[in-house]
Structures are given as structure tokens and as C-alpha cells.
Write a protein that holds these residues in place. Structure first.
Motif: not given
Ligand SMILES: [Zn+2]
Length: 254
Positions: A9-19, A238-248
Motif C-alpha cells: 500500500k502506498k501512503s500519502l500523509i499530509v500534515s497541517l502545522h501550527d493550528a 500522488a493520487l494518480k499513482r495510487g498513494f492513499q491519504p492517511t494520517t500518522y
């Protein structure tokens, strides 16, 4: 014969800093921006009292926004306590690069006395619990922390921390650290934005051949057209290449 292997599984983790209350609108925009790509899971790094300003728990609008993000599937992460160095020890030659040049005096957890660091982490944990904000991870401001901090985090039952180059599980018996450098932008000056875009373009070419892409966004990143365009390209690719959004949190618990 039946193949029982878990498919890669290929994972994509986006983190939003400094909330924090002052960045609520920007984080909300980033959450909406991600949703426009179908990304409804990210790790949102919340600071309890950003730069000794309005406490995050004392602002009803911010509290509601954080709750809504959590309910929508995003993960909350404790991100420092003050995110500044107002009460930190004086810089030394060994730390001044990190505190003044690499960051703008935000490396809160780099050189705090142990008891002070423990107290801030425990207070942050308590605050989150009192507000119903679930956090299994801690990320130090600018990813800079003393080498003994992970041990303190493990004692406080945090499941993981991250650095610029690693995801570090903390629970006994869990996987080893995962090496993967995060994409991250420096936007303080135009030359930094141009250099960041070049650096991240090359880094993304390397990461897309791996099974993990980490993208760290700061509140102002989408305000700069050059950066916004590149983030758009990265997410689409990334999405086109099959990376799936997830969290840490999900990634560490997998
Ligand atoms: Zn930060």
C-alpha cells in the motif's frame, strides 16, 4: 496456493502545522483545499498556546473547528506547547544555527530542562483530553527536540513522534522508525520560496518511487501561487499513482 500477503500500500500523509486560534481560517481553507482532491484524512498539528497568545482551549470558535475536523476523519496531534523560545535557555554556539537560522526562534523543545519539558507535555496531553481532542502523537516545533524527548513521550503513552526525516513509533514492541523525508516549504522570503519549490520538486521525484509521501503544510503556504501550484501538482500526481491519504496515527498503527 492462497497468497496471504498484505498487498503493498502506498501512503500519502499530509500534515497541517501550527493550528491555533490565529490560524483557524487558514487551516480551514487547507482542509477544504484537501477535500477538493477527495482527501479527508490529514494530521492536524495543534499548538496549545501559540507564541504565548490566545490559549487554543479558550477560543470557542477554534474549539468547535478542531472538533469538526476530528469528526470528519482528520487526526489531531500535539505540536509543542508555546511553539516559541520565550522561556528557553540562552542559545549557545551549538544551538544558534537551529534556533535563529533554521527556525525563527521556534525550537521550543530543543534544549528545555527535562522537568519543564515533561510538565509542558503532560499539560498539553491533559488539555487535549479535557477538550475531547484525541491525540496519539507529538511533533516538536520545527521537528527539533532533545534526544531524550522520545523517552518522555513514551512514558506519557504517546504512540509516535516524527522528525523531518523519520516517523518514530514509541510503544514498546512496535515497528522501527520509518525513514522518509517530508516535503516542506520555507516561505519567509521570495528566494526561500523559489529554492523550496526546486528542492521539493526533486524530492517528490524521489519519493514517488517509494511507498510513502509526507507533505507538511504551514498556514501561509497556499497564499503563494508558486507553492500552491506545486502542491496541486504533487497531490494530483500522488493520487494518480495510487498513494492513499492517511494520517500518522493510522500509519503507525497499521
Ligand atoms: Zn510548527
Amino acid at each position: 496456493m492462497l497468497d496471504c500477503r498484505v498487498p503493498d500500500k502506498k501512503s500519502l500523509i499530509v500534515s497541517l502545522h501550527d493550528a491555533h486560534p490565529g490560524s483557524r481560517a487558514q487551516i480551514a481553507e487547507q482542509v477544504a483545499f484537501l477535500a477538493s482532491y477527495g482527501i479527508t484524512r490529514s494530521s492536524i498539528l495543534v499548538v496549545p498556546e501559540f507564541h504565548h497568545g490566545t490559549p487554543s482551549g479558550g477560543d470557542p470558535e477554534f474549539r468547535d473547528a478542531v472538533k469538526a475536523w476530528q469528526s470528519a476523519g482528520h487526526e489531531l496531534v500535539l505540536h509543542g506547547y508555546f511553539h516559541d523560545r520565550r522561556e528557553s535557555p540562552r542559545e549557545t554556539l551549538a544551538t544558534v544555527f537551529w534556533t535563529r537560522l533554521y527556525t525563527n526562534r521556534e525550537a521550543e523543545f530543543l534544549d528545555l530542562p527535562c522537568a519543564v519539558a515533561q510538565d509542558r507535555l503532560a499539560r498539553g496531553r491533559k488539555l487535549f483530553e479535557s477538550l475531547g481532542w484525541r491525540a496519539s502523537g507529538f511533533v516538536a516545533p520545527a521537528w527539533l527536540m532533545a534526544e531524550w524527548i522520545p523517552g518522555v513521550l513514551a512514558e506519557l503513552k504517546f504512540a509516535y513522534t516524527t522528525t523531518l526525516r523519520e516517523i518514530v513509533p514509541l510503544a514498546p514492541g512496535t515497528n522501527r522508525a520509518t525513514s522518509s523525508q517530508s516535503l516542506c516549504y520555507s516561505t519567509r522570503a521570495s528566494w526561500r520560496r523559489v529554492a523550496s519549490a526546486l528542492w521539493n520538486k526533486n524530492l517528490f521525484y524521489r519519493l514517488r518511487e517509494t511507498d510513502l509521501i509526507r507533505l507538511s503544510l504551514h498556514p501561509r503556504d497556499l497564499e503563494f501561487p508558486l507553492i500552491r501550484r506545486q502542491i496541486d501538482q504533487i497531490l494530483r500526481s500522488a493520487l494518480k499513482r495510487g498513494f492513499q491519504p492517511t494520517t500518522y496515527g493510522e500509519y503507525v498503527a497499521r
